[in-house]
Design a protein around this motif. Structure first.
Motif, PDB file in Angstrom:
ATOM      1  N   ARG A   8       0.835  -1.212   0.000  1.00 21.71           N
ATOM      2  CA  ARG A   8       0.000   0.000   0.000  1.00 21.71           C
ATOM      3  C   ARG A   8       0.861   1.250   0.000  1.00 21.71           C
ATOM      4  NH1 ARG A   8      -4.179  -2.741   3.841  1.00 21.71           N
ATOM      5  NH2 ARG A   8      -5.560  -3.612   2.282  1.00 21.71           N
ATOM      6  N   THR A   9       1.965   1.217   0.747  1.00 20.95           N
ATOM      7  CA  THR A   9       2.888   2.354   0.756  1.00 20.95           C
ATOM      8  C   THR A   9       3.514   2.517  -0.619  1.00 20.95           C
ATOM      9  OG1 THR A   9       3.366   2.030   3.100  1.00 20.95           O
ATOM     10  CG2 THR A   9       4.972   3.292   1.833  1.00 20.95           C
ATOM     11  N   SER A  12       0.981   4.007  -2.992  1.00 17.16           N
ATOM     12  CA  SER A  12       0.788   5.429  -2.734  1.00 17.16           C
ATOM     13  C   SER A  12       1.944   6.256  -3.296  1.00 17.16           C
ATOM     14  CB  SER A  12       0.652   5.660  -1.227  1.00 17.16           C
ATOM     15  OG  SER A  12       0.546   7.030  -0.949  1.00 17.16           O
ATOM     16  N   GLN A  13       3.157   5.782  -3.084  1.00 22.87           N
ATOM     17  CA  GLN A  13       4.328   6.502  -3.590  1.00 22.87           C
ATOM     18  C   GLN A  13       4.360   6.492  -5.115  1.00 22.87           C
ATOM     19  OE1 GLN A  13       7.522   4.492  -1.584  1.00 22.87           O
ATOM     20  NE2 GLN A  13       7.368   5.790   0.241  1.00 22.87           N
ATOM     21  N   LYS A  15       1.834   6.168  -7.154  1.00 24.60           N
ATOM     22  CA  LYS A  15       0.754   7.032  -7.636  1.00 24.60           C
ATOM     23  C   LYS A  15       1.165   8.500  -7.586  1.00 24.60           C
ATOM     24  CE  LYS A  15      -4.159   7.879  -7.121  1.00 24.60           C
ATOM     25  NZ  LYS A  15      -5.382   7.551  -6.423  1.00 24.60           N
ATOM     26  N   THR A  16       1.823   8.906  -6.513  1.00 23.55           N
ATOM     27  CA  THR A  16       2.304  10.285  -6.380  1.00 23.55           C
ATOM     28  C   THR A  16       3.293  10.624  -7.487  1.00 23.55           C
ATOM     29  OG1 THR A  16       1.971  10.264  -3.994  1.00 23.55           O
ATOM     30  CG2 THR A  16       3.528  11.883  -4.850  1.00 23.55           C
ATOM     31  N   GLN A  49      -9.446  -0.455  -7.134  1.00 26.97           N
ATOM     32  CA  GLN A  49      -8.558   0.652  -7.503  1.00 26.97           C
ATOM     33  C   GLN A  49      -7.690   0.243  -8.692  1.00 26.97           C
ATOM     34  OE1 GLN A  49      -8.807   3.740  -6.317  1.00 26.97           O
ATOM     35  NE2 GLN A  49      -7.257   4.394  -7.759  1.00 26.97           N
TER      36      GLN A  49
END
Length: 135
Positions: A8-9, A12-13, A15-16, A49
């Motif tokens: 998940r981390t 998130s990274q 995606k950023t 997602q």
């Protein structure tokens, strides 16, 4: 659970970074990066997602005519549907078929082999469903 948090981390990274890349006006290889993100989301079991990311990537492939990674996007779509809810299981078959067909059309043996292996997993899953067993 630790590995799940890591995925998940990572998602998130990633995606950023993809959003930053797009904001800079870059579009080259965007479908490849979206495929990477979808793969991480599938690994973290965030199938809805992953499906949303893949739908957006398919639109981008159509808009930019960047189709080199399109077979992989379809394969990943099938993987997300295969692992998602039982209601999505039937939608995995056309995704795998499209992945195989496009990879063959492109002459991409490696993407074709990945898609064929995913198809085999789908068939194994279908056999398990028919016997009342699901992975």
């Amino acid at each position: 659970a630790e590995g799940m948090r890591g995925s998940r981390t990572a998602a998130s990274q990633l995606k950023t970074h993809i959003e930053s890349y797009r904001r800079s006006g870059q579009r080259v290889a965007a479908t490849f990066f979206s495929g990477m993100l979808a793969e991480v989301l599938i690994a973290s079991r965030d199938y809805s997602q992953a499906t949303a990311v893949l739908t957006q990537a398919q639109r981008a492939a159509e808009e930019t005519d960047e189709r080199f990674w399109q077979p992989e996007l379809y394969r990943l779509q099938g993987e997300a549907q295969l692992r998602g809810s039982p209601a999505q299981l039937a939608a995995a078959k056309p995704a795998f078929e499209a992945a195989i067909r496009l990879a063959r059309r492109q002459g991409s043996r490696s993407l074709e082999q990945r898609s064929l292996l995913a198809w085999a997993g789908y068939e194994k899953n279908q056999l398990g469903v028919a016997k009342g067993i699901r992975d």
